[in-house]
Design an enzyme around this catalytic site. Structure first.
Site, PDB file in Angstrom:
ATOM      1  N   ASP A  13       0.814  -1.225   0.000  1.00  0.00           N
ATOM      2  CA  ASP A  13       0.000   0.000   0.000  1.00  0.00           C
ATOM      3  C   ASP A  13       0.843   1.269   0.000  1.00  0.00           C
ATOM      4  O   ASP A  13       0.457   2.282   0.591  1.00  0.00           O
ATOM      5  CB  ASP A  13      -0.955   0.028   1.216  1.00  0.00           C
ATOM      6  CG  ASP A  13      -1.760  -1.242   1.325  1.00  0.00           C
ATOM      7  OD1 ASP A  13      -2.273  -1.699   0.292  1.00  0.00           O
ATOM      8  OD2 ASP A  13      -1.869  -1.785   2.441  1.00  0.00           O
ATOM      9  N   LYS A  16       2.108   2.136  -5.194  1.00  0.00           N
ATOM     10  CA  LYS A  16       2.800   1.607  -6.376  1.00  0.00           C
ATOM     11  C   LYS A  16       1.999   1.841  -7.656  1.00  0.00           C
ATOM     12  O   LYS A  16       2.566   2.069  -8.708  1.00  0.00           O
ATOM     13  CB  LYS A  16       3.053   0.094  -6.221  1.00  0.00           C
ATOM     14  CG  LYS A  16       4.042  -0.244  -5.131  1.00  0.00           C
ATOM     15  CD  LYS A  16       4.260  -1.728  -5.023  1.00  0.00           C
ATOM     16  CE  LYS A  16       3.090  -2.471  -4.415  1.00  0.00           C
ATOM     17  NZ  LYS A  16       2.805  -2.177  -3.018  1.00  0.00           N
ATOM     18  N   GLY A  40      -4.081  -4.308  -4.651  1.00  0.00           N
ATOM     19  CA  GLY A  40      -5.070  -3.311  -5.056  1.00  0.00           C
ATOM     20  C   GLY A  40      -4.331  -2.066  -5.478  1.00  0.00           C
ATOM     21  O   GLY A  40      -3.866  -1.308  -4.637  1.00  0.00           O
ATOM     22  N   HIS A  41      -4.145  -1.892  -6.753  1.00  0.00           N
ATOM     23  CA  HIS A  41      -3.388  -0.734  -7.234  1.00  0.00           C
ATOM     24  C   HIS A  41      -4.357   0.344  -7.715  1.00  0.00           C
ATOM     25  O   HIS A  41      -5.024   0.191  -8.730  1.00  0.00           O
ATOM     26  CB  HIS A  41      -2.422  -1.169  -8.335  1.00  0.00           C
ATOM     27  CG  HIS A  41      -1.316  -2.039  -7.808  1.00  0.00           C
ATOM     28  ND1 HIS A  41      -0.436  -2.708  -8.601  1.00  0.00           N
ATOM     29  CD2 HIS A  41      -0.961  -2.342  -6.537  1.00  0.00           C
ATOM     30  CE1 HIS A  41       0.418  -3.384  -7.836  1.00  0.00           C
ATOM     31  NE2 HIS A  41       0.107  -3.172  -6.585  1.00  0.00           N
ATOM     32  N   GLN A 224       2.236  -5.923  -3.159  1.00  0.00           N
ATOM     33  CA  GLN A 224       2.571  -5.963  -1.723  1.00  0.00           C
ATOM     34  C   GLN A 224       3.928  -5.272  -1.466  1.00  0.00           C
ATOM     35  O   GLN A 224       4.254  -4.345  -2.180  1.00  0.00           O
ATOM     36  CB  GLN A 224       2.556  -7.400  -1.171  1.00  0.00           C
ATOM     37  CG  GLN A 224       1.176  -8.041  -1.133  1.00  0.00           C
ATOM     38  CD  GLN A 224       0.787  -8.735  -2.418  1.00  0.00           C
ATOM     39  OE1 GLN A 224       1.590  -9.414  -3.035  1.00  0.00           O
ATOM     40  NE2 GLN A 224      -0.450  -8.568  -2.839  1.00  0.00           N
TER      41      GLN A 224
HETATM   42  P1  IMP Z   1      -2.690 -12.785   1.785  1.00  0.00           P
HETATM   43  O1  IMP Z   1      -1.759 -12.221   0.776  1.00  0.00           O
HETATM   44  O2  IMP Z   1      -4.139 -12.560   1.444  1.00  0.00           O
HETATM   45  O3  IMP Z   1      -2.389 -14.224   2.110  1.00  0.00           O
HETATM   46  O4  IMP Z   1      -2.471 -11.986   3.163  1.00  0.00           O
HETATM   47  C1  IMP Z   1      -1.286 -12.116   3.934  1.00  0.00           C
HETATM   48  C2  IMP Z   1      -0.879 -10.786   4.565  1.00  0.00           C
HETATM   49  O5  IMP Z   1      -0.477  -9.885   3.538  1.00  0.00           O
HETATM   50  C3  IMP Z   1      -2.007 -10.078   5.328  1.00  0.00           C
HETATM   51  O6  IMP Z   1      -1.449  -9.394   6.429  1.00  0.00           O
HETATM   52  C4  IMP Z   1      -2.536  -9.082   4.318  1.00  0.00           C
HETATM   53  O7  IMP Z   1      -3.139  -7.958   4.930  1.00  0.00           O
HETATM   54  C5  IMP Z   1      -1.253  -8.683   3.604  1.00  0.00           C
HETATM   55  N1  IMP Z   1      -1.480  -8.215   2.245  1.00  0.00           N
HETATM   56  C6  IMP Z   1      -1.742  -8.955   1.149  1.00  0.00           C
HETATM   57  N2  IMP Z   1      -1.880  -8.177   0.077  1.00  0.00           N
HETATM   58  C7  IMP Z   1      -1.680  -6.919   0.487  1.00  0.00           C
HETATM   59  C8  IMP Z   1      -1.657  -5.656  -0.190  1.00  0.00           C
HETATM   60  O8  IMP Z   1      -1.834  -5.531  -1.401  1.00  0.00           O
HETATM   61  N3  IMP Z   1      -1.413  -4.568   0.604  1.00  0.00           N
HETATM   62  C9  IMP Z   1      -1.153  -4.671   1.927  1.00  0.00           C
HETATM   63  N4  IMP Z   1      -1.162  -5.817   2.588  1.00  0.00           N
HETATM   64  C10 IMP Z   1      -1.425  -6.935   1.878  1.00  0.00           C
END
Ligand code: IMP
Length: 464
Positions: A13, A16, A40-41, A224
């Site tokens: 977040d 990017k 989520g871009h 991420q």
């Molecule tokens: P997962 O990727 O859904 O398995 O989530 C694992 C961890 O990564 C959690 O703490 C999510 O909140 C975090 N996470 C996954 N995708 C994002 C993102 O795009 N932005 C911020 N945190 C993310």
């Protein structure tokens, strides 16, 4: 410069989407190489908000080709929804400007069910996005994943899905007590979804190989952030992919020497969604003020993001973990006008002062040491204030790499390029006086002469 990787240097977040969007305007190909629709871009174009989860941001530019590399976990239903959303926004998507690796791992209903069951009933909560990301990567590593190329032959798909479900069935029935679709139902669903996706399928390895040979300008769009990397991140509170630089090589399928510039996108403060340690987290009204002013809600899940001060020891680690060559400092407008401004410059850890957060450190036991900075009140219409310049300098001096971009709003125009990416580089002025002040002093050497790169280049020349 022909190739650039954009990587989040914190917990995701960092903004990017907008930077990728602007830089993809200057390049031929934009590649997603890891993660899935957990990303989520957000991009604002002429006041209109577009959130991309799976399709690379390059799709917004008519001349660039968007590629989804084999390291991505691919949710076919979410893809269809996103494709429609993009088309509704007036963007033309064809098999010419969107290419998906035939080897992407497909996220099945079983993966999503397992993710949700673990989060609601499991003993360890990660706070995942619930998109089935972790279980899909588990299947890939366990060699029982469904790949995109498997969706087109129904009988074989059924056999593969039966194998895929085998162990999960026990979990669904006896551990979590939840309903799940039969192999026949799931196979038919995926088979039908596959029909619309088939035309986009491509041998992206060969496509990118050719593109590199032809000197095309390529941007690798990370999702991420480095601190969520499965190996480099704050394990177990991480995502399940390689978000750091290594992910580009394995997930896009390109040789290591092919990434020339690694741009770390860095929010001017720190945020985190989900569980896990966060040394500089603010629990007071200031944290809430930043959260509200910065609209810190997840673009994928809508969850509130935790907010805190910029953490330089963690950033220094991110620079090392991904060989970052410059950073983009985003959301500076959110800090403008904030009455108190601090930056974490070290931790007190087991009686010692630590300036780089190596992974051996238990972050829950690290006490941040802050430096108070002069607050700034810039409106970004005029020249940057001395106070803001000092904030930027503090970061550059600490990290030993330049801040190549500053961003101060969601709109495309709310940005200043201090370095010219994909063109002749204009090196920003950098104060060298305080480099090397850190323990060991080595940090002072390599931003000027990158010895590692030098020997890598020599090695390549010798091979030729
Ligand atoms: P997962 O990727 O859904 O398995 O989530 C694992 C961890 O990564 C959690 O703490 C999510 O909140 C975090 N996470 C996954 N995708 C994002 C993102 O795009 N932005 C911020 N945190 C993310």
């Amino acid at each position: 410069m022909k190739t650039l990787a954009i990587i989040g240097s914190q917990w995701g977040d960092e903004g990017k989407g907008k930077i990728t969007d602007l830089l993809s305007e200057k390049c031929d190909i934009v590649v997603r190489y890891q993660g899935g629709n957990n990303a989520g871009h957000t991009i604002i174009v002429d006041g209109k908000k577009i959130v991309l989860h799976l399709i690379p941001s390059g799709i917004l530019h008519a001349h660039s080709v968007a590629v989804i590399g084999h390291g991505v976990v691919f949710e076919p239903e979410a893809f269809q929804v996103e494709l429609k959303k993009v088309a509704d926004a007036g963007i033309v998507v064809t098999t010419k400007n969107l290419k998906i690796s035939e080897n992407v791992t497909v996220i099945t209903s079983y993966n999503k069910l397992l993710d949700a069951a673990r989060e609601s009933q499991g003993s360890v909560k990660i706070g995942t996005t619930g998109k089935g990301i972790g279980p899909a990567y588990e299947d890939k590593i366990a060699r029982r994943a469904i790949k995109l190329k498997d969706l087109f032959d129904l009988p074989t798909l059924k056999i593969k899905l039966a194998r895929n479900l085998e162990e999960k069935e026990t979990l669904f029935k006896h551990r979590y007590d939840i309903a799940f679709p039969s192999v026949d139902e799931e196979a038919l669903r995926l088979f039908n979804l596959g029909k619309n996706i088939a035309p986009f399928m491509c041998d992206t390895f060969s496509y990118l190989d050719q593109a590199i040979i032809q000197n095309k300008k390529i941007l690798f769009e990370g999702a991420q952030g480095i601190l969520l990397d499965i190996d480099y991140g704050t394990y177990p509170y991480v995502t399940s992919s390689s978000t750091a630089l290594g992910g580009v090589y394995t997930g896009a399928g390109i040789p290591e020497s092919s990434v020339e510039e690694v741009l770390g996108i860095t929010k001017a403060y720190t945020t985190r969604v989900g569980e896990g340690p966060f040394p500089t987290e603010l629990f007071d009204s200031l944290g809430e003020e930043i959260q509200i002013k910065g609209h810190e809600f997840g673009a994928t899940t809508g969850r509130k993001r935790r907010c805190g001060w910029l953490d330089l020891p963690l950033l220094k680690y991110a620079v090392k973990a991904s060989n970052l060559t410059s950073i983009a400092l985003t959301k500076l407008d959110i800090l403008s006008g904030i009455k108190e401004l601090k930056v974490c410059v070290a931790y007190e850890y087991e009686g010692k002062r630590i300036e780089v957060a190596y992974p051996g450190i238990d972050l829950t036991k690290a006490t941040p040491i802050y430096k108070s900075m002069k607050p700034f009140t810039d409106n970004f219409a005029d020249k940057l204030s001395i106070e803001l310049e000092m904030y930027i300098k503090e970061i550059e001096n600490f990290l030993g790499i330049p801040v190549g971009i500053i961003a101060f709003g969601p709109e495309r125009k709310e940005i200043i390029f201090r370095k010219d990416y994909f063109e002749d580089d204009i090196q920003p002025e950098l104060d060298l006086s305080s480099w090397g002040r850190q323990a060991g002093g080595l940090e002072g050497i390599y931003p000027q002469v990158d010895l590692e790169k030098l020997s890598r280049n020599n090695a390549t020349t010798t091979k030729k």
